[in-house]
Write a protein that holds these residues in place. Structure first.
Motif, PDB file in Angstrom:
ATOM      1  N   GLU A  32      20.829  78.776  53.169  1.00 48.90           N
ATOM      2  CA  GLU A  32      20.428  78.947  54.558  1.00 48.90           C
ATOM      3  C   GLU A  32      21.578  79.568  55.332  1.00 48.90           C
ATOM      4  O   GLU A  32      22.703  79.633  54.831  1.00 48.90           O
ATOM      5  CB  GLU A  32      20.050  77.596  55.180  1.00 48.90           C
ATOM      6  CG  GLU A  32      18.868  76.932  54.516  1.00 48.90           C
ATOM      7  CD  GLU A  32      18.534  75.568  55.111  1.00 48.90           C
ATOM      8  OE1 GLU A  32      19.291  75.084  55.982  1.00 48.90           O
ATOM      9  OE2 GLU A  32      17.526  74.990  54.692  1.00 48.90           O
ATOM     10  N   THR A  33      21.295  79.976  56.527  1.00 47.33           N
ATOM     11  CA  THR A  33      22.331  80.468  57.425  1.00 47.33           C
ATOM     12  C   THR A  33      22.228  79.676  58.715  1.00 47.33           C
ATOM     13  O   THR A  33      21.132  79.448  59.220  1.00 47.33           O
ATOM     14  CB  THR A  33      22.141  81.968  57.720  1.00 47.33           C
ATOM     15  OG1 THR A  33      22.198  82.674  56.482  1.00 47.33           O
ATOM     16  CG2 THR A  33      23.228  82.493  58.630  1.00 47.33           C
ATOM     17  N   GLY A  34      23.370  79.228  59.207  1.00 45.94           N
ATOM     18  CA  GLY A  34      23.382  78.471  60.448  1.00 45.94           C
ATOM     19  C   GLY A  34      24.671  78.713  61.199  1.00 45.94           C
ATOM     20  O   GLY A  34      25.652  79.209  60.637  1.00 45.94           O
ATOM     21  N   TYR A  35      24.664  78.340  62.459  1.00 46.73           N
ATOM     22  CA  TYR A  35      25.851  78.499  63.278  1.00 46.73           C
ATOM     23  C   TYR A  35      26.885  77.446  62.889  1.00 46.73           C
ATOM     24  O   TYR A  35      26.593  76.245  62.884  1.00 46.73           O
ATOM     25  CB  TYR A  35      25.517  78.383  64.770  1.00 46.73           C
ATOM     26  CG  TYR A  35      26.722  78.551  65.638  1.00 46.73           C
ATOM     27  CD1 TYR A  35      27.259  79.823  65.850  1.00 46.73           C
ATOM     28  CD2 TYR A  35      27.354  77.462  66.204  1.00 46.73           C
ATOM     29  CE1 TYR A  35      28.399  79.984  66.631  1.00 46.73           C
ATOM     30  CE2 TYR A  35      28.490  77.609  66.986  1.00 46.73           C
ATOM     31  CZ  TYR A  35      29.007  78.874  67.189  1.00 46.73           C
ATOM     32  OH  TYR A  35      30.134  79.028  67.956  1.00 46.73           O
ATOM     33  N   ALA A  36      28.080  77.886  62.563  1.00 47.46           N
ATOM     34  CA  ALA A  36      29.177  76.993  62.190  1.00 47.46           C
ATOM     35  C   ALA A  36      30.188  76.945  63.339  1.00 47.46           C
ATOM     36  O   ALA A  36      30.933  77.904  63.550  1.00 47.46           O
ATOM     37  CB  ALA A  36      29.838  77.492  60.916  1.00 47.46           C
ATOM     38  N   PRO A  37      30.218  75.844  64.085  1.00 53.70           N
ATOM     39  CA  PRO A  37      31.128  75.762  65.232  1.00 53.70           C
ATOM     40  C   PRO A  37      32.596  76.031  64.885  1.00 53.70           C
ATOM     41  O   PRO A  37      33.301  76.675  65.666  1.00 53.70           O
ATOM     42  CB  PRO A  37      30.938  74.327  65.729  1.00 53.70           C
ATOM     43  CG  PRO A  37      29.545  73.977  65.307  1.00 53.70           C
ATOM     44  CD  PRO A  37      29.358  74.665  63.976  1.00 53.70           C
ATOM     45  N   ALA A  38      33.054  75.569  63.731  1.00 51.51           N
ATOM     46  CA  ALA A  38      34.466  75.751  63.377  1.00 51.51           C
ATOM     47  C   ALA A  38      34.815  77.209  63.122  1.00 51.51           C
ATOM     48  O   ALA A  38      35.982  77.587  63.169  1.00 51.51           O
ATOM     49  CB  ALA A  38      34.822  74.913  62.161  1.00 51.51           C
ATOM     50  N   ARG A  39      33.801  78.024  62.862  1.00 51.15           N
ATOM     51  CA  ARG A  39      34.033  79.449  62.619  1.00 51.15           C
ATOM     52  C   ARG A  39      33.545  80.316  63.772  1.00 51.15           C
ATOM     53  O   ARG A  39      33.822  81.509  63.806  1.00 51.15           O
ATOM     54  CB  ARG A  39      33.341  79.869  61.323  1.00 51.15           C
ATOM     55  CG  ARG A  39      33.918  79.146  60.115  1.00 51.15           C
ATOM     56  CD  ARG A  39      33.262  79.584  58.845  1.00 51.15           C
ATOM     57  NE  ARG A  39      33.795  78.828  57.715  1.00 51.15           N
ATOM     58  CZ  ARG A  39      33.482  79.067  56.456  1.00 51.15           C
ATOM     59  NH1 ARG A  39      32.645  80.053  56.159  1.00 51.15           N
ATOM     60  NH2 ARG A  39      34.004  78.335  55.497  1.00 51.15           N
ATOM     61  N   GLY A  40      32.775  79.717  64.665  1.00 46.73           N
ATOM     62  CA  GLY A  40      32.251  80.462  65.792  1.00 46.73           C
ATOM     63  C   GLY A  40      31.319  81.578  65.381  1.00 46.73           C
ATOM     64  O   GLY A  40      31.224  82.600  66.060  1.00 46.73           O
ATOM     65  N   ALA A  41      30.606  81.382  64.268  1.00 46.34           N
ATOM     66  CA  ALA A  41      29.747  82.449  63.741  1.00 46.34           C
ATOM     67  C   ALA A  41      28.669  81.868  62.837  1.00 46.34           C
ATOM     68  O   ALA A  41      28.790  80.740  62.346  1.00 46.34           O
ATOM     69  CB  ALA A  41      30.589  83.433  62.936  1.00 46.34           C
ATOM     70  N   GLU A  42      27.637  82.670  62.630  1.00 45.31           N
ATOM     71  CA  GLU A  42      26.620  82.330  61.635  1.00 45.31           C
ATOM     72  C   GLU A  42      27.307  82.317  60.266  1.00 45.31           C
ATOM     73  O   GLU A  42      28.121  83.201  59.964  1.00 45.31           O
ATOM     74  CB  GLU A  42      25.489  83.362  61.634  1.00 45.31           C
ATOM     75  CG  GLU A  42      24.656  83.341  62.896  1.00 45.31           C
ATOM     76  CD  GLU A  42      23.804  82.093  63.028  1.00 45.31           C
ATOM     77  OE1 GLU A  42      23.136  81.704  62.044  1.00 45.31           O
ATOM     78  OE2 GLU A  42      23.805  81.489  64.118  1.00 45.31           O
TER      79      GLU A  42
ATOM     80  N   MET B 230      37.155  75.423  56.463  1.00 46.31           N
ATOM     81  CA  MET B 230      36.459  75.184  55.198  1.00 46.31           C
ATOM     82  C   MET B 230      35.195  74.360  55.413  1.00 46.31           C
ATOM     83  O   MET B 230      34.155  74.642  54.842  1.00 46.31           O
ATOM     84  CB  MET B 230      37.370  74.486  54.188  1.00 46.31           C
ATOM     85  CG  MET B 230      38.483  75.371  53.662  1.00 46.31           C
ATOM     86  SD  MET B 230      37.944  76.964  52.997  1.00 46.31           S
ATOM     87  CE  MET B 230      36.898  76.464  51.672  1.00 46.31           C
ATOM     88  N   ALA B 231      35.271  73.344  56.255  1.00 49.47           N
ATOM     89  CA  ALA B 231      34.107  72.502  56.517  1.00 49.47           C
ATOM     90  C   ALA B 231      33.038  73.290  57.274  1.00 49.47           C
ATOM     91  O   ALA B 231      31.845  73.104  57.037  1.00 49.47           O
ATOM     92  CB  ALA B 231      34.506  71.258  57.295  1.00 49.47           C
ATOM     93  N   ALA B 232      33.458  74.135  58.193  1.00 52.19           N
ATOM     94  CA  ALA B 232      32.606  75.054  58.954  1.00 52.19           C
ATOM     95  C   ALA B 232      31.653  74.359  59.920  1.00 52.19           C
ATOM     96  O   ALA B 232      31.678  74.609  61.112  1.00 52.19           O
ATOM     97  CB  ALA B 232      31.826  75.998  58.035  1.00 52.19           C
ATOM     98  N   PHE B 233      30.806  73.490  59.422  1.00 49.60           N
ATOM     99  CA  PHE B 233      29.767  72.854  60.237  1.00 49.60           C
ATOM    100  C   PHE B 233      30.312  71.530  60.773  1.00 49.60           C
ATOM    101  O   PHE B 233      30.109  70.474  60.192  1.00 49.60           O
ATOM    102  CB  PHE B 233      28.493  72.675  59.410  1.00 49.60           C
ATOM    103  CG  PHE B 233      27.955  73.990  58.922  1.00 49.60           C
ATOM    104  CD1 PHE B 233      27.125  74.755  59.725  1.00 49.60           C
ATOM    105  CD2 PHE B 233      28.310  74.490  57.678  1.00 49.60           C
ATOM    106  CE1 PHE B 233      26.647  75.987  59.295  1.00 49.60           C
ATOM    107  CE2 PHE B 233      27.846  75.718  57.233  1.00 49.60           C
ATOM    108  CZ  PHE B 233      27.010  76.470  58.042  1.00 49.60           C
ATOM    109  N   THR B 234      31.013  71.638  61.881  1.00 52.68           N
ATOM    110  CA  THR B 234      31.754  70.509  62.445  1.00 52.68           C
ATOM    111  C   THR B 234      31.306  70.263  63.884  1.00 52.68           C
ATOM    112  O   THR B 234      30.406  70.925  64.386  1.00 52.68           O
ATOM    113  CB  THR B 234      33.260  70.837  62.434  1.00 52.68           C
ATOM    114  OG1 THR B 234      33.475  71.984  63.268  1.00 52.68           O
ATOM    115  CG2 THR B 234      33.776  71.104  61.028  1.00 52.68           C
ATOM    116  N   ALA B 235      32.001  69.347  64.543  1.00 48.54           N
ATOM    117  CA  ALA B 235      31.747  69.108  65.963  1.00 48.54           C
ATOM    118  C   ALA B 235      32.048  70.378  66.753  1.00 48.54           C
ATOM    119  O   ALA B 235      32.915  71.171  66.366  1.00 48.54           O
ATOM    120  CB  ALA B 235      32.627  67.968  66.461  1.00 48.54           C
ATOM    121  N   GLU B 236      31.345  70.559  67.853  1.00 47.94           N
ATOM    122  CA  GLU B 236      31.579  71.728  68.712  1.00 47.94           C
ATOM    123  C   GLU B 236      33.036  71.810  69.156  1.00 47.94           C
ATOM    124  O   GLU B 236      33.629  72.874  69.147  1.00 47.94           O
ATOM    125  CB  GLU B 236      30.667  71.675  69.945  1.00 47.94           C
ATOM    126  CG  GLU B 236      29.240  72.064  69.675  1.00 47.94           C
ATOM    127  CD  GLU B 236      29.066  73.548  69.354  1.00 47.94           C
ATOM    128  OE1 GLU B 236      29.846  74.387  69.845  1.00 47.94           O
ATOM    129  OE2 GLU B 236      28.132  73.851  68.606  1.00 47.94           O
TER     130      GLU B 236
END
Length: 160
Positions: A140-150, A31-37
């Protein structure tokens, strides 16, 4: 009937193991998506928290619900670009705790505008931000480490 008592306080060393456990919940991470690698990297986690707890420009607080540590909330970033962030243990989702915690943080940090970012499909977090006076100003679109995808992300700004 009254709801739970929500309070913010300074982060204590004893809060960190709770934050670490919370930051490794697979559903919360998605859910957070944009997290630590690598949320499981304990050394990186400890270094991150050591840095943010001592940074003079970051306001970070532990969120308490009826005295229990349930998450954290913070304001960080350069003047004019400062952002809010928060994390509440998944066991407490849907009970108004994140909204109450963010409202308390916004009362403490009075500078405006403040900004926030949320994965576009994170309806719960979007609702928290909207209840606290934030409005969507961009997508915007960005890489979300928790999802491994844009991933699509909404950018919000405080209304006041």
């Amino acid at each position: 009937m009254t709801g739970p008592e929500i309070a913010l306080r300074a982060v204590h060393d004893s809060d960190l193991p709770v934050f670490y456990r919370q930051s490794n919940d697979p559903q919360a991470l998605r859910m957070a998506a944009f997290t630590a690698e690598d949320p499981a990297d304990r050394e990186a986690f400890e270094a991150h928290w050591a840095r943010i707890r001592t940074a003079p420009d970051i306001v970070v607080r532990t969120v308490l619900c009826d005295g229990d540590v349930v998450g954290h909330a913070a304001v960080y970033g350069a003047p004019g670009e400062r952002e809010v962030t928060y994390w509440v243990d998944r066991a407490y989702w849907g009970r108004g705790i994140a909204t109450a915690a963010l409202r308390a943080l916004l009362a403490e940090v009075t500078e405006r505008p403040l900004h926030a970012r949320v994965a576009a499909d994170n309806a719960g977090s979007l609702r928290v931000l909207e209840k606290c006076g934030f409005r969507v100003v961009a997508r915007e679109t960005g890489y979300a480490p928790a999802r491994g995808a844009e991933t699509d992300e909404l950018v919000l700004t405080s209304a006041d």
